[in-house]
Every structure is written in structure tokens, then in C-alpha cells.
Design a protein around this motif. Structure first.
Motif, PDB file in Angstrom:
ATOM      1  N   LYS A   1       0.825  -1.203   0.000  1.00 42.69           N
ATOM      2  CA  LYS A   1       0.000   0.000   0.000  1.00 42.69           C
ATOM      3  C   LYS A   1       0.862   1.257   0.000  1.00 42.69           C
ATOM      4  O   LYS A   1       0.698   2.124  -0.846  1.00 42.69           O
ATOM      5  CB  LYS A   1      -0.898   0.028   1.233  1.00 42.69           C
ATOM      6  N   THR A  20       2.724   1.871  -3.626  1.00 43.04           N
ATOM      7  CA  THR A  20       1.690   2.675  -4.268  1.00 43.04           C
ATOM      8  C   THR A  20       1.555   4.059  -3.654  1.00 43.04           C
ATOM      9  O   THR A  20       0.921   4.933  -4.237  1.00 43.04           O
ATOM     10  CB  THR A  20       0.330   1.940  -4.200  1.00 43.04           C
ATOM     11  N   LEU A  65      -0.008   4.772  -0.770  1.00 42.53           N
ATOM     12  CA  LEU A  65      -1.240   4.962  -0.004  1.00 42.53           C
ATOM     13  C   LEU A  65      -0.921   4.826   1.470  1.00 42.53           C
ATOM     14  O   LEU A  65      -0.587   3.744   1.945  1.00 42.53           O
ATOM     15  CB  LEU A  65      -2.279   3.905  -0.386  1.00 42.53           C
ATOM     16  N   GLU A 102       0.374  10.737  -9.879  1.00 44.08           N
ATOM     17  CA  GLU A 102      -0.848  10.180 -10.455  1.00 44.08           C
ATOM     18  C   GLU A 102      -1.227  10.836 -11.772  1.00 44.08           C
ATOM     19  O   GLU A 102      -1.750  10.187 -12.670  1.00 44.08           O
ATOM     20  CB  GLU A 102      -2.004  10.403  -9.490  1.00 44.08           C
ATOM     21  N   LYS A 123      -4.925   1.748  -7.497  1.00 42.79           N
ATOM     22  CA  LYS A 123      -4.914   2.001  -6.066  1.00 42.79           C
ATOM     23  C   LYS A 123      -5.855   1.035  -5.341  1.00 42.79           C
ATOM     24  O   LYS A 123      -5.528   0.522  -4.270  1.00 42.79           O
ATOM     25  CB  LYS A 123      -5.315   3.459  -5.779  1.00 42.79           C
TER      26      LYS A 123
END
Lengths: 571, 322
Positions: A27, A31, A33, A427, A441
Motif C-alpha cells: 500500500k 503505491t 497509499l 498520479e 490504487k
């Protein structure tokens, strides 16, 4: 309890937290996140698994839970439980992601933190669901019955075979990677590889290293089972497996620190020995105040001299992390091999010292305790050997950890992983290149949460009882710490980070035992403060973590064909 | 096919608070041509760019790409609506279930609360989506749909993927890579590996073409401004698009390289690519473009071939403020 037993139970926690951190790493590390609510999926996994293996709720006792599937065939087994825990955590991770994932980093973090607290509160207050604020227990881990093994039945032999197969496969898999790295260590890695794979290494062209390792493990397991069923040579097989692992571990260390020269090694060894000396006042000095003062003084002197060396001497500065690594390993070796023998040696009992040494060397077996096969060896004396459940469970956990690591590496090294890293970077670029960041995501959240659920199921198995307090946000932050220590975005770092964290916990627990009970509690509480300070230091001095981000440079055209692993294993 | 408009801009309007950035711009971009978009600072060029590439939604007017309204291309497909509505339904349904199971126990009552939750979730999502779609300027902005259709852009301030290598930046771009699907990455590794080798080869060719092959394994964040411009151009070219919107492609690039870049753009134009370029370097824009659109105060001022623009009174006035 021999030192090896301590290490075994420690490794169980490392495996669980390793898997949990791998999930968070997908995560955040890959990525971007920032999930402050990772523990929520750990909770879902743990409780789901427990409800699958618990027997039907008995209304007359004091526990209540919504459903217990434990008595159903197949469904009520741990295999299904772990699978269901993983899938459900992944599903819920995806559902949580759908509305929240459009939020910016810090807002996302706070929102998911809230979600995880909601999960915890549901468990706490909905007492019909999983026994509310009280502990949920009454189930046991799988296949626990026959342990400790005494090799009297075929089942015992088979279980030992499974244990050996898993350990052998994992160790051989590591050796295979070392063999692929193909560098110039003085260790006879190639010969060892041929031996460890029973000659299968020659199939290297057609098979991937992972498959060679798996088959070699299978062969080792079958051989062991056959040997046990006929001859019951527990100690011999245990010794072979243990020594094989030790040699491979040593080769790994030699490979990892191949660039270090003699004086760098000396500095490392000096650091490790210095740490041991600094801790010496704890068992030796009686008065508590003096004990603390002496230890802290010596520790400060050690840190100061390290700092002095790093800032004043260039060649130490170049290897400042490596020597700490060497020092840590030297310290652990002293603790593991030397310290246990000091007691018998002090009494002049050489045989006893050797006995302890053998016990620690042959880590695959548990010595002493009730049950097991008795041996009498020259000089060393009597040994009662067996395999306890902890070791068996650890083999399973290690297999899960290795398997998940492998699967995740496949994912992050693929174009999929490249998109994830692009999402973490920017992004808008991903959008401008025709890829929907949202989809990636959500997938990242699903995988990461599923891993959290998997770790939760293993925790349920390990702890044999669940309370909602275990699943406080604290766990998320420990996982974050592990991730930052190891290096966000580096899967290997997660295992290292989990190892370091739990080693710290174990070490402080052991150190605390040198203090009177009244102070012990304070020390155990105080270590959270130390963990916090260490976290700050790591973020300040090593923002990339110990291992840094994973290297994704691809070999240039001049290099030989892409490695066989990528091309051959795909059928 | 030269001559057909591939992008039609009609009465385009976009406001930010009280500022009207684009105010009724109308122009066409012809397929297979190089169109320059110039104007003084604050004329609305970049905003127009963001509108054409789908990164902004217009407050009024319409942009058509190959005859289709951009907003229609970007609208979510029915499957996506179903997934979203379904997910909302499941989530609220689960909540309803938990709420109902407690007091009511396993039975019709709990089923009822679950159903109510599910209907509320799915229905709420659909209703909300309807409402947002009716509000002007609030359609889902999903510019990746445009890139998939072959309409791509670069950014005025380069947006490189700083932690990734130059090679990886390029390898990210190609559309429809099988390995971007997780299932393929796990289960069809031979196919992914073969494809990956092809993509890598193409990316290396691109690096050579842009003469930055020595930066192959360098993190993109370490590149200089000009090198980033090149990398970004390479990235959109890797996509094999039809229309490329370049926002100040030669700003910060040295003259020799600018020359090469221009050659490259012209070659690509001859191969059938369409370009729209915002650029402040007049020499470059005059030499490259077949048509130049001059914007001022959010409107199109004039449109015509470079020679005509050079001598146009209105343009000189807008630029020099005479």
C-alpha cells in the motif's frame, strides 16, 4: 530453555509481522497509499479465522459468538479459515478503498485510521458477534495432537518429513538466489547447491530456482519420512538440516558483506563485543542504581566512540551501516553460542558446555523436556531430542512468508508493479498515459489488506485467543516502524525490519529480567519510548530505511538473455 | 486525410472564481498538421490545453475529438457504474446486516435490514451520480480515457516520475500491456516477459532517438530540465498516439537539441501524427507550425499561417501592448 527455543518463538512473530508489513508495504511503499488503518484488516483476518475454526457456540457457557464452523468438515479447517480470512480482508479492503481512495495522502491516512477503530469498536460492543470485550478462545492450532514427536508412529515420521521438506525448500531457495547472484565469494556455493538440491541444480536451465528448491524440499521430506519410519535417526537428520541452514546462512552473510575488508570486520566485531561488555553490569552488579548507571555509561561510551569513528575516520564512515550489521550479528552469535556455555564452563563442566552448544547448534530439534528420543554421546552426555509444535508451526509460517514474498516480488517486478510505482510518484502522469490510477490504487488496497488478513489468521493461530485490545492502532504504527526501518518499497526490508523490531522486544524483555519485578514493569513500558526515539532517528538519518528502495534497473542489452526465471516458469 | 479537423473547439469557456480564463474560444486542429497556440501570458493557452486534454472540465462549450464530445468519451461505462453501485450496496448492506443481526438474530429481520442497507447503498450511488452528471462542469474527469483514444499531452512544468529510471518512465507508457493486469503478471509470465522485452527494446530505441541513452538507468528526478522535456516527449511518443499536445516542448532545451526536436516533430507529422504546440519561442513556432492560433484574454484573436501572423496588427498589439 535453550537459546534456540527463544529464537523459534521469536521467528513466529517475525513471520506474522513480516507478512503484515508486506501488506502495508504494497500500500504505502509501492503505491504511496498511507494506510493508518492497516490493523483493521489484521483484525478482520484474525476474527474471521477464529470463527471458522471455533466449534458451534454453546449457549450455556459464558462465551457468545455469531457462528462457529469448526465442526463442519473441510470448511472448519485452518486451511479454509486462512483462505477466508485473506479473501474477506481483501474484499473489505477494496470496499473501504472505493470511497476513501480519492482522498489525498494525509486525509486518507486519517480516514482509514477511523475505519480501523470502527472495526475494533464493533468487535468490542457487539457482544453477539465475537464475544464482545471478552477474549474469544476455545480453539486450537492444527495438527497439534501428536507433538512433541517421539517417532513412534508413522504419523510422527510424516510430520517430521513435512517439517524437513519445508525447511529444506526454504533454505535451498535462499541458496539458489545466492547461486544466481554468482559472485566471487570464497564459499563453495555451487558445490553446496548441487549437494543441497540432490543434483537437481543441473536442471537449472529448464527449471527456475524456486521450482528446484521446491522439488529438493520434497525429496528431502520423503527421504526423511522413509528414514524415520525405518531407522528413527532423529538426531542425525536434525543435525544435517540444522547444519545445512547454518552453512547457507554463513554463505549469505559472507555474500552480503563481501566488500568488507579485515579492518572493517574488526570494527564490527569490536562493536558487537562492546555491546556485550556494556550490558555486562546487568547480571554482575547487585545494586540497582549502580547497575543502571554503569550500563548506561558504558552504552553511552560505545555510542560515542562509534560516532567519533564515523565522523573522524573516512573508511569507517563509508561502511557505517555495514559495521553495525556485523556488530549486531556478532553480538547475537555471542549471545546464542557463547553465553549459554559460560555457566557450565564456570563449573569446569566441559561436557555440559558442549551439550548446551550442541543443543543450540541443532536448532531444528528441541532438547530436554518430557518425551523424545534419548541419546548418549561421548563427552557431550545425554540428550533427549524431539520436535515440538513451535518448530513445526514455524516451518509452516516460514513457508507462508517465503511463498507470499515470492508472489509479491513477481507482482512488483512486473509492469503492474511499475504502474504502482508510477502512481506513487505522480498520479497525473499515470492519467496522462491512459491508465486509471484509481483501478491500481484499489487493487493495491485489496492485496495489501488481504495480506493483513492473512497475517491476522496466523496471529489467531499463534495466540490461540483474541481480544479486541490487541488490535489497537498501535499495531499499525509498529508495522509502519518495521516498514521504515527495513526500507519502504523493499519487500526484503519488511522481513529485516520485522526481525529487528522483535529482536529489540525480546532483548529488552531479557534485560528487564535482571531487574527487580517492580522496576521490570517500568522498563517494559519505557521501551515504547525508546522505540519512538529510534523511529525518529531512523526517519531523520535513514529516510530510505536500512535497505533503501528496491532497485528496478533492468539489465542493458549487452547483458545475456533475460534470466531464465522470467521466461521458463510460465506454463 | 489532412484537412479534416481532428479536434474541434467550440465556444469553450472556463472560469476560476471570478477570473474567466477561457472565454468562448473556437478553432479547429487539422489532422496531420502542426498547429501552434500562442498568446501573451494569461491568454488562456494552458487552460485551453487542459480542457482539450480532459484535465479540466469546461464550464461551457464543447471540445470534439474525431467528431465525438470529449465529455462523452470520458463518461463512465455502464460496467463501472454497476461495479460502483454494487460495491456501495454491499457495503451498506453489510452494515445493515451487522446492525440487524445484533438485536434481531439470524432471521428475516436481519435479512430485511441487510436488504434495506443494500438498496440504500446502490440507490444512493446511482442517484448521486445522476445529480452530479446534471450539474454543468461536474462530469467525471477521466483524462486517461482520452489517452487511450490517442489524445495525449505533455506538461508545461515537466512531470517526470522522479524515483523511476528514465527507461522505466518510457516503459510505463505503451497501452494495453498484458503485464499491467495482475492476473497476467502472476499466471502468464512467459507472455508478459516477451512483451516486456519488446517494450524495453522500443524504450531503448526511443532513448537513442532522443540521445539520452546514457541516462537509461538514472532516476528521472536527477535529470536536467531539458533532459526531462525530452523524456516527456519520448513518453508520449511511446504511447503511439494520434494527437499530441505539447506544452512548451523546447523551453530549457539547448539550441542544437531544439533543432533535433523540431526535425523529429516534423518527421512525425509527415508520418501522420497531429501536433498542437504551446510555445513562447517564436522562431520555433513560426518554423514548425502550418497554422498558428493567437489567443488573447481567453479568446481566439486570429488564426492563420505564420507569415500572416507575423505581420498582423492585432497580434503585434496584443503582444507589445501598444
Amino acid at each position: 530453555m535453550a537459546a534456540s527455543d527463544v529464537v523459534m518463538s521469536f521467528m513466529l512473530l517475525v513471520s506474522i509481522y513480516g507478512i503484515l508489513s508486506l501488506g502495508l508495504n504494497i500500500k504505502y511503499g509501492h503505491t504511496g497509499l498511507l494506510d493508518f488503518g492497516h490493523v483493521g484488516f489484521y483484525l478482520i483476518g484474525a476474527y474471521t479465522a477464529a470463527l471458522f475454526v471455533l466449534g458451534p457456540d454453546d449457549p450455556s457457557d459464558f462465551t457468545t459468538y455469531v457462528v462457529g464452523l469448526g465442526e463442519l468438515p473441510v470448511i472448519g479447517t485452518w486451511g479454509t479459515a486462512i483462505l477466508a480470512a485473506t479473501l474477506l480482508a481483501g474484499l473489505i479492503g477494496g470496499l473501504v478503498a472505493l470511497p476513501t481512495i480519492r482522498l489525498r495522502e494525509d486525509y486518507l491516512a486519517i480516514t482509514v485510521l477511523g475505519v480501523s477503530v470502527i472495526f475494533q469498536r464493533i468487535i468490542q460492543s457487539e457482544s453477539w458477534l465475537a464475544n464482545g470485550p471478552d477474549a474469544l478462545r476455545g480453539y486450537s492450532p492444527p495438527l497439534q495432537g501428536p507433538f512433541p514427536l517421539t517417532m513412534e508412529t508413522g504419523l510422527d515420521a510424516a510430520l517430521f518429513g513435512i517439517f524437513v521438506a519445508v525447511v529444506w525448500a526454504v533454505v535451498t531457495g535462499g541458496l539458489g538466489r545466492l547461486h544466481t547472484a554468482n559472485d566471487t565469494t570464497r564459499w563453495p556455493v555451487a558445490r553446496l547447491y548441487t549437494l543441497g538440491t540432490f543434483g537437481l541444480a543441473r536442471r537449472r536451465g529448464a527449471w527456475s530456482a524456486s521450482r528446484v528448491a521446491a522439488v529438493a524440499g520434497l525429496v528431502a521430506g520423503v527421504l526423511t519420512t522413509a528414514l524415520m519410519a525405518t531407522l528413527a535417526r532423529l538426531l542425525a537428520v536434525g543435525a544435517i538440516v540444522s547444519l545445512y541452514a547454518w552453512v547457507v546462512a554463513l554463505a549469505f552473510v559472507a555474500h552480503h558483506y563481501r566488500d568488507l575488508g579485515g579492518r572493517e570486520w574488526a570494527v564490527g566485531v569490536a562493536l558487537g563485543t562492546g555491546l556485550l561488555v556494556a550490558l555486562l553490569p546487568l547480571p554482575v552488579v547487585e545494586a540497582v542504581g549502580l547497575k543502571i548507571a554503569a550500563t548506561l555509561g558504558l552504552l553511552a561510551a560505545l555510542v560515542a566512540s562509534y560516532y567519533y569513528a564515523v565522523t573522524r575516520t573516512e573508511w569507517v564512515a563509508d561502511v557505517k551501516l555495514a559495521v553495525v550489521g556485523v556488530g549486531a550479528m556478532w553480538f547475537v552469535s555471542l549471545w546464542y553460542f557463547l553465553l549459554p556455555t559460560l555457566g557450565p564452563l564456570g563449573r569446569g563442566d566441559v561436557g555440559g558446555a558442549l551439550n548446551v552448544l550442541v543443543q543450540n547448534l541443532v536448532w531444528a530439534l528441541r532438547f530436554g523436556g518430557d518425551g523424545g528420543i534419548g541419546y548418549t554421546l561421548v563427552v557431550i552426555g545425554d540428550l533427549t531430542a524431539t520436535i515440538d509444535y513451535t518448530r513445526f508451526q514455524l516451518a509452516g509460517f516460514l513457508l507462508f512468508l517465503a511463498g507470499l514474498y515470492y508472489v509479491l516480488e513477481l507482482a512488483v517486478q512486473s509492469p503492474f508493479g511499475r504502474v504502482l510505482r508510477a502512481v506513487r510518484n505522480d498520479e497525473t502522469v499515470v492519467k496522462s498515459l491512459g491508465k486509471d490510477p484509481f483501478v491500481y490504487k484499489v487493487q493495491s488496497m485489496v492485496i495489501g489488506s488481504a495480506l493483513g488478513g492473512f497475517a491476522g489468521a496466523l496471529w489467531a493461530m499463534y495466540a490461540q485467543g483474541l481480544t479486541f485490545t490487541t488490535f489497537a492502532p498501535r499495531v499499525t504504527f509498529i508495522t509502519l516502524l518495521i516498514m521504515f526501518v527495513g526500507g519502504a518499497g523493499n519487500n526484503k526490508g519488511m522481513i529485516l525490519g520485522a526481525g529487528i523490531f522483535w529482536a529489540f522486544q525480546q532483548a529488552t524483555t531479557q534485560l528487564a529480567s535482571y531487574f527487580p519485578p517492580a522496576i521490570r514493569v517500568n522498563i517494559q513500558a519505557f521501551r515504547l519510548v525508546i522505540v519512538g526515539v529510534l523511529f525518529l532517528l531512523i526517519l531523520y538519518y535513514l529516510p530510505e530505511g536500512l535497505l533503501g528502495r528496491d532497485d528496478h534497473t533492468t539489465p542493458a542489452e549487452t547483458q545475456p538473455e533475460p534470466e531464465p526465471e522470467a521466461t521458463t516458469e510460465a506454463d | 486525410m489532412t484537412g479534416d479537423p481532428v479536434i474541434e473547439v467550440e465556444n469553450l469557456r472556463k472560469t476560476f472564481g471570478g477570473i474567466v480564463a477561457v472565454d468562448g474560444a473556437t478553432f479547429d486542429i487539422e489532422a496531420g498538421s502542426i498547429t501552434g497556440l500562442i498568446g501573451p501570458n494569461g491568454a488562456g493557452k494552458t487552460t485551453t490545453f487542459n480542457l482539450i486534454s480532459g484535465f479540466y472540465e469546461p464550464d461551457g462549450g464543447v471540445v470534439r475529438y474525431s467528431g465525438r464530445d470529449l465529455q462523452a468519451i470520458m463518461r463512465p461505462h455502464r460496467e463501472e457504474t454497476l461495479i460502483w453501485g454494487g460495491a456501495s450496496g454491499i457495503t451498506l448492506g453489510a452494515f445493515g446486516g451487522i446492525v440487524g443481526l445484533g438485536p434481531l438474530g439470524l432471521g428475516v429481520g436481519a435479512l430485511g435490514t441487510t436488504a434495506v442497507g443494500a438498496i440504500a447503498g446502490a440507490g444512493g450511488y446511482l442517484a448521486n451520480q445522476r445529480a452530479t452528471q446534471r450539474r454543468p462542469g461536474h462530469a467525471n474527469s477521466r483524462p486517461h480515457m482520452l489517452a487511450r483514444e490517442g489524445l495525449v499531452r505533455t506538461f508545461q512544468i515537466t512531470r517526470e516520475l522522479g524515483e523511476m529510471t528514465a527507461l522505466e518512465n518510457l516503459m510505463l507508457a505503451p497501452q494495453g500491456q498484458a503485464g499491467e493486469n495482475l492476473a497476467n503478471a502472476w499466471l502468464r509470465r512467459d507472455r508478459v516477459a516477451t512483451e516486456e522485452a519488446t517494450v524495453r527494446e522500443r524504450a531503448e530505441e526511443m532513448l537513442e532517438l532522443l540521445e539520452i541513452e546514457h541516462l537509461r538507468d538514472e532516476a528521472a528526478g536527477n535529470l536536467s530540465g531539458g533532459q526531462r522535456k525530452l523524456l516527456e516527449l519520448g513518453r508520449v511518443l511511446m504511447l503511439e498516439p494520434r494527437v499530441i499536445l505539447l506544452d512548451e516542448p523546447v523551453a530549457g532545451v539547448n539550441p542544437a537539441l531544439t533543432e533535433k526536436l523540431m526535425d523529429r516533430i516534423e518527421t512525425l507529422r509527415d508520418q501522420g501524427y497531429t501536433f498542437c504546440i504551446v510555445e513562447h519561442d517564436m522562431a520555433v513556432i513560426m518554423e514548425l507550425s502550418e497554422t498558428i492560433i493567437v489567443m488573447n484574454e481567453g479568446k481566439k484573436l486570429v488564426e492563420g499561417p505564420p507569415d500572416e501572423i507575423r505581420t498582423n496588427e492585432a497580434v503585434i498589439e496584443a503582444y507589445l501592448g501598444v
